[in-house]
Every structure is written in structure tokens, then in C-alpha cells.
Design a protein around this motif. Structure first.
Motif, PDB file in Angstrom:
ATOM      1  N   GLY A 128      -0.799  -6.640  -8.037  1.00  0.00           N
ATOM      2  CA  GLY A 128      -2.162  -6.124  -7.987  1.00  0.00           C
ATOM      3  C   GLY A 128      -3.165  -7.237  -7.723  1.00  0.00           C
ATOM      4  O   GLY A 128      -4.071  -7.087  -6.889  1.00  0.00           O
ATOM      5  N   ASP A 164       3.700   4.203  -9.388  1.00  0.00           N
ATOM      6  CA  ASP A 164       2.598   3.577 -10.113  1.00  0.00           C
ATOM      7  C   ASP A 164       2.752   2.063 -10.058  1.00  0.00           C
ATOM      8  O   ASP A 164       3.779   1.515 -10.451  1.00  0.00           O
ATOM      9  CB  ASP A 164       2.621   4.066 -11.560  1.00  0.00           C
ATOM     10  CG  ASP A 164       1.527   3.478 -12.427  1.00  0.00           C
ATOM     11  OD1 ASP A 164       0.618   2.803 -11.902  1.00  0.00           O
ATOM     12  OD2 ASP A 164       1.588   3.703 -13.652  1.00  0.00           O
ATOM     13  N   MET A 165       1.721   1.387  -9.592  1.00  0.00           N
ATOM     14  CA  MET A 165       1.772  -0.069  -9.443  1.00  0.00           C
ATOM     15  C   MET A 165       1.283  -0.826 -10.677  1.00  0.00           C
ATOM     16  O   MET A 165       1.290  -2.050 -10.687  1.00  0.00           O
ATOM     17  CB  MET A 165       0.954  -0.486  -8.217  1.00  0.00           C
ATOM     18  CG  MET A 165       1.573  -0.076  -6.891  1.00  0.00           C
ATOM     19  SD  MET A 165       3.113  -0.942  -6.547  1.00  0.00           S
ATOM     20  CE  MET A 165       2.496  -2.590  -6.206  1.00  0.00           C
ATOM     21  N   SER A 166       0.868  -0.122 -11.718  1.00  0.00           N
ATOM     22  CA  SER A 166       0.305  -0.801 -12.889  1.00  0.00           C
ATOM     23  C   SER A 166       1.313  -1.698 -13.600  1.00  0.00           C
ATOM     24  O   SER A 166       0.916  -2.610 -14.325  1.00  0.00           O
ATOM     25  CB  SER A 166      -0.292   0.208 -13.869  1.00  0.00           C
ATOM     26  OG  SER A 166       0.712   1.056 -14.402  1.00  0.00           O
ATOM     27  N   ALA A 185       1.643   3.868  -3.426  1.00  0.00           N
ATOM     28  CA  ALA A 185       0.668   4.906  -3.779  1.00  0.00           C
ATOM     29  C   ALA A 185       0.924   6.196  -2.997  1.00  0.00           C
ATOM     30  O   ALA A 185       0.671   7.288  -3.510  1.00  0.00           O
ATOM     31  CB  ALA A 185      -0.752   4.410  -3.517  1.00  0.00           C
ATOM     32  N   HIS A 186       1.441   6.078  -1.789  1.00  0.00           N
ATOM     33  CA  HIS A 186       1.694   7.254  -0.949  1.00  0.00           C
ATOM     34  C   HIS A 186       2.968   7.998  -1.335  1.00  0.00           C
ATOM     35  O   HIS A 186       3.176   9.117  -0.867  1.00  0.00           O
ATOM     36  CB  HIS A 186       1.745   6.854   0.526  1.00  0.00           C
ATOM     37  CG  HIS A 186       0.452   6.334   1.035  1.00  0.00           C
ATOM     38  ND1 HIS A 186      -0.644   7.140   1.298  1.00  0.00           N
ATOM     39  CD2 HIS A 186       0.043   5.075   1.304  1.00  0.00           C
ATOM     40  CE1 HIS A 186      -1.652   6.399   1.708  1.00  0.00           C
ATOM     41  NE2 HIS A 186      -1.264   5.150   1.722  1.00  0.00           N
ATOM     42  N   GLY A 207       4.016   8.047  -4.722  1.00  0.00           N
ATOM     43  CA  GLY A 207       3.960   8.345  -6.152  1.00  0.00           C
ATOM     44  C   GLY A 207       4.488   7.264  -7.070  1.00  0.00           C
ATOM     45  O   GLY A 207       4.877   7.569  -8.204  1.00  0.00           O
ATOM     46  N   GLY A 251       0.806  -1.216   0.000  1.00  0.00           N
ATOM     47  CA  GLY A 251       0.000   0.000   0.000  1.00  0.00           C
ATOM     48  C   GLY A 251       0.837   1.263   0.000  1.00  0.00           C
ATOM     49  O   GLY A 251       0.344   2.350  -0.311  1.00  0.00           O
ATOM     50  N   TRP A 252       2.099   1.146   0.327  1.00  0.00           N
ATOM     51  CA  TRP A 252       2.967   2.319   0.435  1.00  0.00           C
ATOM     52  C   TRP A 252       3.302   2.990  -0.891  1.00  0.00           C
ATOM     53  O   TRP A 252       3.415   4.226  -0.926  1.00  0.00           O
ATOM     54  CB  TRP A 252       4.253   1.965   1.174  1.00  0.00           C
ATOM     55  CG  TRP A 252       4.066   1.535   2.596  1.00  0.00           C
ATOM     56  CD1 TRP A 252       2.922   1.579   3.345  1.00  0.00           C
ATOM     57  CD2 TRP A 252       5.061   0.974   3.438  1.00  0.00           C
ATOM     58  NE1 TRP A 252       3.147   1.082   4.603  1.00  0.00           N
ATOM     59  CE2 TRP A 252       4.451   0.697   4.691  1.00  0.00           C
ATOM     60  CE3 TRP A 252       6.401   0.671   3.264  1.00  0.00           C
ATOM     61  CZ2 TRP A 252       5.158   0.145   5.752  1.00  0.00           C
ATOM     62  CZ3 TRP A 252       7.096   0.120   4.315  1.00  0.00           C
ATOM     63  CH2 TRP A 252       6.481  -0.131   5.556  1.00  0.00           C
TER      64      TRP A 252
END
Length: 148
Positions: free
Chosen positions: A126, A118-120, A113-114, A116, A110-111
Motif C-alpha cells: 500500500g 483485500d489489500m489491507s 481490487a477488481h 475482490g 491495482g488488479w
């Protein structure tokens, strides 16, 4: 840190997570002592704490230079790519069963996203997070924390 009822304090995630798992062994959050599965779990917990978790520190530390943040971002992405490859086609991070390693990894995933990131680019991660988030206890914890 975790302060026990006895007044003792445990530090470091592998020790804390194994202590928690061992308080209710029937929950199956850690393999039993003396098995290779237990040592594999300890290995993964140690990696998460000493490599992956540590890579995020400059990204959460106020005053970190842009150069240090860029280096940390590169390190985090390197670990994400390796974890994505490792988790492709797997339900859990260590072995066939949900464990404290899944809990720790789920929190850390979850970190990005905090900070910046991108997990895509990490589809297996995912999918993994989606499965973990569907667990009733995880959903309840996320609600209790105000995350969802």
C-alpha cells in the motif's frame, strides 16, 4: 504485443518493457546492458510475468470454476505476501531507482481490487503504491486512462 514502426512485433512483458526503456536510456528506466543490476531487473520482470501475472488469469477468465478461482486467489495472496515482505522499507522494486519493473508491478497491484482481494493485509505494498502514484507521469497516465 507491441508492433514496431518496422512492422516487427514484440511479445512478452520483459522484452517490451526493456525495449521501451532502451529507447530513451537517459530516462534511467532500466540499468545498462551487461550489469548485474540489468540481470536483477530481468529476473524481477520475468517473475512478474511468469508467476504473479499468470496467477491472476483464472480470476479474469469467464467461466472459471469456483475451485479454480479459490486456488488462484490463494496463489495471488501468496505472491502479495512475498512482495509485501520484499518491499518493506524499500522505495523501488529493483534497486535504488524507479524502473520499468515498478511500472509493471504498480499496474498489477491495482488488479486485486477488481477480483475482490483485500489489500489491507499488505501495508508495504500500500505504501509502495502510494509513492508510485505520486509520481507526476503516473498521475497523468492514471488521469488519461480515466482511473482517477
Amino acid at each position: 504485443a507491441l508492433t514496431l514502426d518496422s512492422g516487427e512485433t514484440l511479445t512478452e512483458n520483459p522484452a517490451i518493457l526493456l525495449y521501451i526503456a532502451d529507447q530513451k536510456p537517459e530516462a534511467g528506466l532500466a540499468p545498462r546492458d551487461g550489469t548485474m543490476d540489468r540481470y536483477r531487473l530481468l529476473s524481477r520482470l520475468s517473475f512478474l510475468g511468469s508467476e504473479f501475472h499468470k496467477a491472476f488469469v483464472p480470476l479474469f477468465t469467464p467461466g472459471t470454476s469456483d475451485e479454480a478461482k479459490a486456488a488462484a486467489t490463494t496463489a495471488v495472496k501468496h505472491h502479495l505476501a512475498a512482495l509485501d515482505k520484499d518491499l518493506a522499507g524499500k522505495e523501488h522494486y529493483v534497486g535504488a531507482d524507479f524502473s520499468v519493473a515498478d511500472i509493471y508491478l504498480f499496474v498489477m497491484l491495482g488488479w486485486p481490487a477488481h477480483v475482490g482481494i483485500d489489500m489491507s493485509a499488505y501495508p508495504a505494498l500500500g505504501a509502495y503504491c502510494g509513492r508510485i502514484a505520486q509520481r507526476p507521469a503516473v498521475g497523468a497516465a492514471l488521469q488519461a486512462e480515466g482511473i482517477i
